[in-house]
Write a protein that holds these residues in place. Structure first.
Motif, PDB file in Angstrom:
ATOM      1  N   LEU A 103       0.296   4.026  -2.767  1.00 28.81           N
ATOM      2  CA  LEU A 103       0.035   5.433  -2.428  1.00 28.81           C
ATOM      3  C   LEU A 103       1.077   6.352  -3.056  1.00 28.81           C
ATOM      4  O   LEU A 103       0.748   7.398  -3.621  1.00 28.81           O
ATOM      5  CB  LEU A 103       0.062   5.627  -0.916  1.00 28.81           C
ATOM      6  CG  LEU A 103      -1.207   5.338  -0.121  1.00 28.81           C
ATOM      7  CD1 LEU A 103      -0.979   5.696   1.336  1.00 28.81           C
ATOM      8  CD2 LEU A 103      -2.383   6.127  -0.684  1.00 28.81           C
ATOM      9  N   SER A 110      -4.960   9.686  -1.013  1.00 24.54           N
ATOM     10  CA  SER A 110      -4.434   9.859  -2.362  1.00 24.54           C
ATOM     11  C   SER A 110      -4.676  11.275  -2.854  1.00 24.54           C
ATOM     12  O   SER A 110      -3.783  11.898  -3.450  1.00 24.54           O
ATOM     13  CB  SER A 110      -5.103   8.884  -3.331  1.00 24.54           C
ATOM     14  OG  SER A 110      -4.865   7.572  -2.923  1.00 24.54           O
ATOM     15  N   PHE A 127      -5.035   4.762   7.867  1.00 29.40           N
ATOM     16  CA  PHE A 127      -4.922   3.874   6.723  1.00 29.40           C
ATOM     17  C   PHE A 127      -3.752   2.918   6.939  1.00 29.40           C
ATOM     18  O   PHE A 127      -2.659   3.338   7.336  1.00 29.40           O
ATOM     19  CB  PHE A 127      -4.718   4.696   5.451  1.00 29.40           C
ATOM     20  CG  PHE A 127      -4.541   3.858   4.233  1.00 29.40           C
ATOM     21  CD1 PHE A 127      -5.613   3.141   3.720  1.00 29.40           C
ATOM     22  CD2 PHE A 127      -3.304   3.765   3.606  1.00 29.40           C
ATOM     23  CE1 PHE A 127      -5.454   2.354   2.594  1.00 29.40           C
ATOM     24  CE2 PHE A 127      -3.145   2.976   2.493  1.00 29.40           C
ATOM     25  CZ  PHE A 127      -4.217   2.268   1.980  1.00 29.40           C
ATOM     26  N   GLU A 184      -0.932   1.322   5.906  1.00 28.63           N
ATOM     27  CA  GLU A 184       0.212   1.117   5.013  1.00 28.63           C
ATOM     28  C   GLU A 184       1.368   0.584   5.860  1.00 28.63           C
ATOM     29  O   GLU A 184       1.127   0.078   6.965  1.00 28.63           O
ATOM     30  CB  GLU A 184       0.541   2.394   4.228  1.00 28.63           C
ATOM     31  CG  GLU A 184       0.446   3.684   4.997  1.00 28.63           C
ATOM     32  CD  GLU A 184       1.403   3.711   6.152  1.00 28.63           C
ATOM     33  OE1 GLU A 184       0.935   3.465   7.286  1.00 28.63           O
ATOM     34  OE2 GLU A 184       2.601   3.952   5.930  1.00 28.63           O
ATOM     35  N   TRP A 196       0.816  -1.214   0.000  1.00 31.24           N
ATOM     36  CA  TRP A 196       0.000   0.000   0.000  1.00 31.24           C
ATOM     37  C   TRP A 196       0.847   1.261   0.000  1.00 31.24           C
ATOM     38  O   TRP A 196       0.465   2.272  -0.586  1.00 31.24           O
ATOM     39  CB  TRP A 196      -0.968  -0.013   1.192  1.00 31.24           C
ATOM     40  CG  TRP A 196      -2.152  -0.873   0.908  1.00 31.24           C
ATOM     41  CD1 TRP A 196      -2.438  -2.089   1.441  1.00 31.24           C
ATOM     42  CD2 TRP A 196      -3.191  -0.582  -0.028  1.00 31.24           C
ATOM     43  NE1 TRP A 196      -3.592  -2.587   0.893  1.00 31.24           N
ATOM     44  CE2 TRP A 196      -4.080  -1.677  -0.008  1.00 31.24           C
ATOM     45  CE3 TRP A 196      -3.450   0.490  -0.897  1.00 31.24           C
ATOM     46  CZ2 TRP A 196      -5.210  -1.731  -0.820  1.00 31.24           C
ATOM     47  CZ3 TRP A 196      -4.584   0.439  -1.694  1.00 31.24           C
ATOM     48  CH2 TRP A 196      -5.455  -0.665  -1.649  1.00 31.24           C
ATOM     49  N   TRP A 204      -8.110   5.548   1.917  1.00 30.68           N
ATOM     50  CA  TRP A 204      -7.021   5.528   0.928  1.00 30.68           C
ATOM     51  C   TRP A 204      -7.263   6.542  -0.174  1.00 30.68           C
ATOM     52  O   TRP A 204      -6.325   7.192  -0.645  1.00 30.68           O
ATOM     53  CB  TRP A 204      -6.801   4.121   0.368  1.00 30.68           C
ATOM     54  CG  TRP A 204      -7.795   3.683  -0.675  1.00 30.68           C
ATOM     55  CD1 TRP A 204      -8.913   2.955  -0.480  1.00 30.68           C
ATOM     56  CD2 TRP A 204      -7.716   3.957  -2.080  1.00 30.68           C
ATOM     57  NE1 TRP A 204      -9.563   2.760  -1.659  1.00 30.68           N
ATOM     58  CE2 TRP A 204      -8.848   3.357  -2.660  1.00 30.68           C
ATOM     59  CE3 TRP A 204      -6.806   4.643  -2.889  1.00 30.68           C
ATOM     60  CZ2 TRP A 204      -9.103   3.427  -4.030  1.00 30.68           C
ATOM     61  CZ3 TRP A 204      -7.063   4.711  -4.252  1.00 30.68           C
ATOM     62  CH2 TRP A 204      -8.202   4.109  -4.814  1.00 30.68           C
TER      63      TRP A 204
END
Ligand SMILES: Nc1ncnc2c1ncn2[C@@H]1O[C@H](COP(=O)(O)OP(=O)(O)OP(=O)(O)O)[C@@H](O)[C@H]1O
Ligand SMILES: [Mg+2]
Lengths: 256, 213, 222
Positions: free
Chosen positions: B19, B86, B162, B164, B15, B82
């Motif tokens: 990203l 972004s 999120f 990641e 991720w 996400w």
């Protein structure tokens, strides 16, 4: 070490270099240099580009380390320990081609810095000295300016005053006029001539042959890291012994 | 730390890469627009883009992510974390890249623009064929430098919630109580991503400096 | 969507937010000071004669520049107690900020020192000054002047980075705003206002640096 009998070094020599050799890596920049300079003597050092003139005079105040031989300045043996280097540097003033004034300090501060920090002079004394020497190089009225505000000739005269503030016994000049516009060369040379008249011991790397004729006691010609010829100016210019000297003089005088 | 935990970290890494890629690609497109607007010669447009750039360069990325995240919800756009991240990274990147490329466009000698005008080239061709290729070359080291910064910046997505790489590290660390091992490995993973880029950027910079001389 | 903005919690929390701005300032300034010390020390080691030291500095710089601050601050937060050092979150954050900023400062200062011509060093030595004196009296100021613009942007970045210290609950603006947010659920209003605060803080930081630069590095150059 070189054989004593071959050196002309005497006890009263201000500078003596005996069998000095220096390498940059594998490249030999100086080869068996023997020079003895008496107190008050003026030497002009010349030679083609890359012949080792700068290297030679930079060895005298240990801006370059040498690997062989012996250098004495004012009786001090210039070894590689900090102590002797410091002692020598306090006795030897140097003037560079690119002036190397400190841009963040005024003219006066440039002249006061080393006397205060290296000799431990008080502020008042350092300032008195600085103003007196700025007067002597005829630039006293610029004392509060910054280097960038001066012309090249003025900057170089300040650089001379800055070196003199240390009351050195010897002055070294490395092409002091080559970075100057032609109209400023004279003011710097005149300053150097005055200094010579007052009895300063001087070694000058320069291609100003008029200056050499007028001031030098001896002219030393170098090529490929070695001394080729050494003679009083009259003899040097009128009757050069070596082919390389003749060729060099032909080029340099032909140009003028 | 066992195999399962490491695998979980790698899922996070995936991720992080995604990203970074989204932020960089979209940021490049938007950033090009910003750079062109910033050098358009139209005072109002230049002023607005200058403000846009100053806004993003004068506030923390973390705040930018928060404001975008809650701001999108506010205007009724319901998106996943996400997607919000972004968008935030894209805006952030567009401002930084816009500024980098503005500098590069201005660094292309004026004579280039004048010569293309004299050759009767229109704005599009002048930019596309003459100015931008030179500007992109000039800006490549700085652009890569920013990509590294962006990759590291994606770690802040973890604070927004999120999962990641960094948040994966947090989760594992809370499970197995070996924070130093976990964050050490997380750090190494980031390093492995960023260091080659840094080296490549420095290499380009040296090459460019040499070719200018 | 019929959401109405409500800034009441922000206004009520304003005294807390404003004091937190001071916390951010304090964190940033302390971080910068530590970063400067690390930067100068790092440059000295980076130019040392001992190869191992030079490589350690290079390794440190690359390690820090290629990993996120968030991971660094977590690592330090957990590592310090294991090393027997118990600190509150705020000092821990200062250490992390100093280490992070220091790595960048090393590269910037090194560039500045390299930008000073060799002749300046030689002129100082020829005047009988010691190496340390030459560095302090001759090289430092022009080098600082040369790097001031990049140092300024790096330190503004460091100021913005302080917001990440909220991850370990250091006392600064972001963590205080998070508390107000979670009490009031007025997320957008809180973060919008705080973003504006950061804009002012970074602007002030820039003015501060410009002031210093005009005050201490204003000498004429060609
Ligand atoms: N730091 C250095 N490393 C390697 N070689 C050097 C270095 N400095 C000088 N040299 C070499 O040593 C030789 C002598 O250089 P030096 O600067 O002393 O010459 P010069 O006679 O002063 O020449 P110029 O008239 O051009 O100033 C040259 O061949 C030069 O390339
Ligand atoms: Mg020379």
């Amino acid at each position: 070490m070189s054989d004593i009998s071959t050196t002309k070094a005497t006890a009263d020599a201000m500078i003596s270099m005996t069998g000095v050799a220096k390498w940059y890596g594998a490249f030999q920049a100086l080869n068996d240099i023997n020079i003895s300079v008496r107190k008050g003597e003026k030497i002009v050092l010349c030679g083609p580009s890359g012949s080792g003139k700068s290297t030679l005079i930079r060895c005298i105040n240990h801006l370059e380390a040498y690997q062989q031989g012996e250098i004495r300045v004012g009786g001090i043996l210039l070894g590689h320990q900090a102590k002797s280097i410091d002692a020598v540097r306090r006795e030897v003033g140097m003037v560079f081609q690119q002036f190397n004034l400190f841009p963040h300090l005024t003219v006066l501060q440039n002249c006061m810095l080393a006397p205060m920090r290296a000799l431990g002079l008080g502020k008042a004394e350092a300032e008195g000295r600085a103003r007196q020497l700025l007067e002597r190089v005829k630039i006293a009225e610029q004392a509060e300016k910054y280097p960038a505000q001066l012309s090249g000739g003025q900057q170089q005269r300040v650089a001379i005053a800055r070196a003199l503030c240390m009351r050195p016994q010897v002055m070294l000049f490395d092409e002091p006029t080559s970075a100057l516009d032609p109209e400023m060369v004279k003011e710097v040379l005149d300053t150097m001539i005055d200094l010579a008249r007052e009895g300063m011991t001087m070694i000058c790397v320069t291609h100003e042959m008029g200056f050499a004729r007028q001031v030098a006691d001896r002219v030393i010609f170098m090529a490929s890291g070695a001394i080729v010829e050494e003679a009083p100016p009259a003899e040097f210019f009128s009757d050069p012994k070596h082919e390389r000297t003749r060729k060099f003089l032909g080029e340099i005088l032909g140009r003028h | 730390m066992g195999q399962d935990e490491f695998f979980f970290l790698l899922m996070g890494l995936k991720w992080t890469v995604a990203l970074s890629a989204i932020g960089f690609v979209c940021g490049c497109v938007a950033g090009l627009g910003i750079a062109l607007a910033r050098t358009s010669g139209v005072p109002l447009v230049e002023r607005i883009t200058a403000g846009y750039i100053a806004l993003f360069q004068g506030t923390p990325l973390l705040m930018q992510l928060f404001v975008v995240y809650y701001g999108l919800a506010l205007v009724g756009i319901k998106v996943d974390a996400w997607a919000a991240v972004s968008v935030g990274l894209t805006l952030h990147a567009s401002a930084y890249l816009g500024e980098i490329w503005r500098g590069a466009i201005e660094a292309v000698p004026r004579g280039q623009t004048e010569a293309s005008k004299a050759l009767a080239l229109g704005y599009v061709s002048r930019m596309k064929d003459v100015v931008l290729p030179q500007a992109l070359r000039i800006s490549l080291p700085a652009t890569i430098g920013f990509l590294v910064q962006l990759i590291k910046g994606t770690s802040l997505a973890s604070i927004v919630g999120f999962t990641e790489l960094t948040r994966a590290g947090n989760i594992i660390s809370n499970q197995i109580f070996q924070p130093l091992t976990v964050f050490g490995i997380v750090g190494i993973l980031y390093f492995v991503m960023c260091c080659p880029l840094t080296i490549y950027g420095a290499h380009l910079e040296r090459k460019f400096a040499a070719s200018v001389r | 969507m019929n959401y109405t903005l409500d800034f009441t919690p922000v206004i009520e929390g304003m005294p807390n937010l404003l004091t937190a701005c001071l916390g951010t300032f304090m964190l940033a300034i302390s971080g910068m000071l530590l970063a400067t010390v690390i930067g100068i020390g790092g440059v000295v080691l980076r130019t040392s004669k001992i190869k191992l030291l030079r490589w350690l500095v290079i390794g440190f710089v690359e390690l820090i520049r290629n990993t996120p601050f968030l991971v660094q601050i977590f690592f330090i937060y957990f590592a310090l107690p294991l090393a027997g050092i118990r600190l509150d979150p705020t000092p821990t954050a200062i250490i992390a900020l100093g280490i992070n900023g220091g790595a960048y400062a090393i590269e910037i200062i090194r560039g500045g020192v390299q930008s000073i011509s060799k002749g300046q060093m030689e002129a100082g030595l020829a005047l009988g000054l010691h190496k340390a004196q030459v560095f302090r009296l001759i090289i430092l100021k022009p080098a600082l002047r040369a790097i001031f613009p990049s140092l300024t942007s790096q330190f503004v970045l460091l100021t913005l980075t302080t917001s990440i210290a909220s991850a370990i609950s250091a006392y600064e603006l972001t963590s205080v705003s998070q508390r107000i947010e979670s009490d009031s659920f007025r997320s957008f209003e809180v973060y919008f206002t705080v973003t504006a605060f950061y804009l002012v803080i970074s602007w002030l930081m820039m003015r501060l640096f410009a002031f210093f630069s005009a005050r201490y590095f204003a000498y004429p150059v060609k």
